[in-house]
Design a protein around this motif. Structure first.
Motif, PDB file in Angstrom:
ATOM      1  N   TRP A   1       0.819  -1.209   0.000  1.00  0.00           N
ATOM      2  CA  TRP A   1       0.000   0.000   0.000  1.00  0.00           C
ATOM      3  C   TRP A   1       0.860   1.269   0.000  1.00  0.00           C
ATOM      4  CZ3 TRP A   1       0.033   3.084   4.541  1.00  0.00           C
ATOM      5  CH2 TRP A   1      -0.918   4.106   4.597  1.00  0.00           C
TER       6      TRP A   1
ATOM      7  N   LEU B   1      -0.347   8.349  20.118  1.00  0.00           N
ATOM      8  CA  LEU B   1       0.002   8.912  18.802  1.00  0.00           C
ATOM      9  C   LEU B   1      -1.226   8.987  17.896  1.00  0.00           C
ATOM     10  CD1 LEU B   1       2.633   9.454  16.748  1.00  0.00           C
ATOM     11  CD2 LEU B   1       1.822   7.311  15.834  1.00  0.00           C
TER      12      LEU B   1
ATOM     13  N   LEU C   1     -12.790  14.112  -2.978  1.00  0.00           N
ATOM     14  CA  LEU C   1     -13.951  13.290  -2.628  1.00  0.00           C
ATOM     15  C   LEU C   1     -13.774  12.742  -1.221  1.00  0.00           C
ATOM     16  CD1 LEU C   1     -14.399  11.264  -5.928  1.00  0.00           C
ATOM     17  CD2 LEU C   1     -15.889  13.056  -5.042  1.00  0.00           C
TER      18      LEU C   1
HETATM   19  P1  NDP Z   1      -5.136   8.655   7.022  1.00  0.00           P
HETATM   20  O1  NDP Z   1      -5.129   7.434   6.212  1.00  0.00           O
HETATM   21  O2  NDP Z   1      -6.068   8.738   8.174  1.00  0.00           O
HETATM   22  O3  NDP Z   1      -5.359   9.860   6.073  1.00  0.00           O
HETATM   23  C1  NDP Z   1      -5.851  11.073   6.516  1.00  0.00           C
HETATM   24  C2  NDP Z   1      -6.238  11.852   5.280  1.00  0.00           C
HETATM   25  O4  NDP Z   1      -7.202  11.138   4.489  1.00  0.00           O
HETATM   26  C3  NDP Z   1      -6.912  13.135   5.604  1.00  0.00           C
HETATM   27  O5  NDP Z   1      -5.957  14.130   5.944  1.00  0.00           O
HETATM   28  C4  NDP Z   1      -7.641  13.431   4.314  1.00  0.00           C
HETATM   29  O6  NDP Z   1      -6.645  13.872   3.391  1.00  0.00           O
HETATM   30  C5  NDP Z   1      -8.100  12.057   3.864  1.00  0.00           C
HETATM   31  N1  NDP Z   1      -9.432  11.718   4.323  1.00  0.00           N
HETATM   32  C6  NDP Z   1      -9.972  11.860   5.545  1.00  0.00           C
HETATM   33  N2  NDP Z   1     -11.225  11.382   5.583  1.00  0.00           N
HETATM   34  C7  NDP Z   1     -11.493  10.929   4.361  1.00  0.00           C
HETATM   35  C8  NDP Z   1     -12.641  10.310   3.768  1.00  0.00           C
HETATM   36  N3  NDP Z   1     -13.750  10.090   4.445  1.00  0.00           N
HETATM   37  N4  NDP Z   1     -12.583   9.959   2.466  1.00  0.00           N
HETATM   38  C9  NDP Z   1     -11.453  10.173   1.749  1.00  0.00           C
HETATM   39  N5  NDP Z   1     -10.336  10.739   2.255  1.00  0.00           N
HETATM   40  C10 NDP Z   1     -10.363  11.116   3.542  1.00  0.00           C
HETATM   41  O7  NDP Z   1      -3.657   8.965   7.456  1.00  0.00           O
HETATM   42  P2  NDP Z   1      -2.708   8.327   8.467  1.00  0.00           P
HETATM   43  O8  NDP Z   1      -1.372   8.681   7.936  1.00  0.00           O
HETATM   44  O9  NDP Z   1      -3.011   8.745   9.848  1.00  0.00           O
HETATM   45  O10 NDP Z   1      -2.921   6.736   8.391  1.00  0.00           O
HETATM   46  C11 NDP Z   1      -2.514   5.950   7.293  1.00  0.00           C
HETATM   47  C12 NDP Z   1      -2.213   4.530   7.764  1.00  0.00           C
HETATM   48  O11 NDP Z   1      -1.026   4.525   8.540  1.00  0.00           O
HETATM   49  C13 NDP Z   1      -3.304   3.920   8.627  1.00  0.00           C
HETATM   50  O12 NDP Z   1      -3.408   2.562   8.351  1.00  0.00           O
HETATM   51  C14 NDP Z   1      -2.773   4.101  10.017  1.00  0.00           C
HETATM   52  O13 NDP Z   1      -3.321   3.139  10.875  1.00  0.00           O
HETATM   53  C15 NDP Z   1      -1.294   3.927   9.786  1.00  0.00           C
HETATM   54  N6  NDP Z   1      -0.482   4.627  10.780  1.00  0.00           N
HETATM   55  C16 NDP Z   1       0.420   3.897  11.490  1.00  0.00           C
HETATM   56  C17 NDP Z   1       1.217   4.518  12.418  1.00  0.00           C
HETATM   57  C18 NDP Z   1       2.225   3.731  13.182  1.00  0.00           C
HETATM   58  O14 NDP Z   1       3.128   4.339  13.728  1.00  0.00           O
HETATM   59  N7  NDP Z   1       2.112   2.429  13.272  1.00  0.00           N
HETATM   60  C19 NDP Z   1       1.143   5.967  12.666  1.00  0.00           C
HETATM   61  C20 NDP Z   1       0.149   6.620  11.854  1.00  0.00           C
HETATM   62  C21 NDP Z   1      -0.625   5.967  10.949  1.00  0.00           C
HETATM   63  P3  NDP Z   1      -6.959  14.774   2.096  1.00  0.00           P
HETATM   64  O15 NDP Z   1      -6.291  16.077   2.372  1.00  0.00           O
HETATM   65  O16 NDP Z   1      -6.329  14.019   0.973  1.00  0.00           O
HETATM   66  O17 NDP Z   1      -8.459  14.889   1.959  1.00  0.00           O
END
Ligand code: NDP
Length: 415
Positions: free
Chosen positions: A226, A379, A332
């Motif tokens: 991914w 976090l 979207l």
């Molecule tokens: P997200 O995947 O939560 O992305 C957030 C962004 O997605 C938002 O800023 C927005 O961006 C877009 N978005 C929000 N809501 C929607 C919606 N309903 N439909 C479409 N787009 C939407 O980001 P993360 O980086 O937090 O998480 C990504 C992955 O990484 C997850 O699987 C998470 O669990 C993992 N993770 C793991 C960590 C670790 O240390 N193990 C730490 C952080 C995350 P836009 O501006 O494009 O609209």
């Protein structure tokens, strides 16, 4: 905690030298004071630095050399569209193959990596400091794109970063190298080294170590599957390349994310086939759900909102926003599937997966669970607030409408 090299070092020290006991660490400090802490600090040896340099160079070569399709990242705040080479899975598979060939042919010793790990962490601390000085200078005098700039505070610029997408030349993306290829790939290789070290020290691989490492490898493999989605997340699209992010990926990830397996090397818990299989299955299910929710959003956006979600046309919102130069754009927002349950539902399986690869360490000690709680829990909690605030500022009324339709942050009906 980010930016605290001592924490990473003394976590390693406690897990490997003090039986993972916080009480033993407290007694150690009481008895030996600062002089004891200084003596326990592992200095970066030439051998440790050579390991770091060889791994960094290998990952850079794979990132640049392996084939991969071109992937366009999201439009940046200044209206740029960064292009990446999507070869994360290839790099992961080649790295694992080289690990096993190198190990079996005696080119390198995984058990030696375990022995050197304190020194390696020390070397990584120094390297990340030097690397962030370089990033600061590069961002100031030779930024790769218009997504760069100073806040006027040297300290803040160093900590938070000057550039969003720093590159060497046109194609060597430095954030991909630090976050994905050093951080995530380093995690994959280190836990394999710990498993090999356990075999060498204990004469066999305990089922606890096997399950913990297996789940981590599954998670890391899913990450690379991914990786193009990762290039659209907050880490890449919003957080700049500064000490906060780079030190986190270069030091914190190797030190903290690998810590349950580090503890298990000399504390092999035996779960038996049923217990081990149950933990493995529950962890794999959590990893799959986390992957599927990330993938669902990615496919939804890539298809322009046309892809079916759980067999039905998705409920969606067209949200307008403007980039830094005033250009009007639309995005979207998905309101079906996992994204209709809660606004950050995917953090729940993320936490569950982390719990299941810490659980093999048993109930003797709390420290091997540090990655799951408090670290990851806090976090992700903080991220839900940060991301909601960012999206509210970006999308305005459309975000308010989304929050009305999907009122919970993480846990459906609860929070
Ligand atoms: P997200 O995947 O939560 O992305 C957030 C962004 O997605 C938002 O800023 C927005 O961006 C877009 N978005 C929000 N809501 C929607 C919606 N309903 N439909 C479409 N787009 C939407 O980001 P993360 O980086 O937090 O998480 C990504 C992955 O990484 C997850 O699987 C998470 O669990 C993992 N993770 C793991 C960590 C670790 O240390 N193990 C730490 C952080 C995350 P836009 O501006 O494009 O609209």
């Amino acid at each position: 905690m980010f930016g605290c090299p001592a924490f990473a070092i003394y976590l390693w020290f406690t897990l490997t030298q003090l039986d993972g006991s916080l009480l033993a660490f407290y007694c150690f400090v009481q008895k030996n004071g600062l002089a004891g802490l200084r003596a326990a600090w592992p200095w970066p040896s030439a051998e440790a630095a050579a390991h770091v340099a060889a791994f960094g160079a290998l990952q850079a070569a794979l990132q640049l050399g392996l084939p991969g399709r071109a992937f366009k990242g999201p439009v940046s705040p200044r209206g740029n569209v960064p292009v990446y080479k999507a070869n994360g899975v290839q790099a992961y598979l080649v790295t694992l193959a080289l690990f096993f060939v190198g190990w079996r042919t005696g080119v390198f010793s995984p058990a030696r990596v375990y022995e050197l790990f304190g020194e390696i962490l020390s070397a990584l601390n120094l390297f990340s400091l030097a690397f962030c000085c370089f990033l600061y200078g590069k961002g100031r005098y030779a930024p790769s794109s218009s997504d760069a700039g100073t806040t006027g505070s040297l300290l803040y610029d160093f900590y938070w970063g000057m550039e969003l997408y720093p590159r060497l030349g046109r194609s060597f993306d430095l954030k991909t190298w630090t976050n994905c290829r050093m951080g995530m790939m380093g995690w994959a290789v280190l836990v394999l080294c710990y498993a090999a070290a356990q075999v060498q020290r204990e004469g066999a691989l305990a089922d606890s170590m096997a399950v913990s490492v297996l789940l981590m490898q599954l998670y890391i493999f899913k990450f690379f599957l991914w990786e193009t989605g990762y290039w659209c997340t907050m880490d890449i699209a919003h957080d700049r390349a500064g000490y906060y992010l780079c030190w986190g990926c270069l030091v914190w990830v190797p030190a903290i994310y690998t810590s349950p397996a580090l503890f298990l090397v000399s504390h092999p818990v035996r779960w038996g086939p049923v217990g081990a299989a149950a933990i493995a299955l529950a962890g794999a299910a959590a990893i799959f759900i986390n992957y599927d929710s990330d993938r669902q959003r990615q496919v939804f956006r890539e298809s322009g909102g046309r892809a079916r979600v759980w067999g039905r046309p998705p409920r969606k919102l067209v949200a307008q926003y403007s980039t830094g130069d005033g250009t009007q754009k639309t995005s979207l927002l998905l309101m079906s599937g996992w994204w209709g349950l809660a606004r950050h539902f995917h953090y729940l399986p993320e936490l569950a997966a982390a719990f299941f690869w810490c659980l093999p360490a048993g109930t003797q000690r709390a420290l091997p669970y540090f990655y799951f709680f408090p670290f990851l829990t806090l976090l992700l909690l903080d991220r839900t607030f940060r991301d909601d605030a960012r999206c509210a500022a970006k999308y305005g009324a459309a975000w308010v409408q989304y929050c009305k339709a999907v009122p919970c942050r993480v846990i459906p009906y609860v929070f």
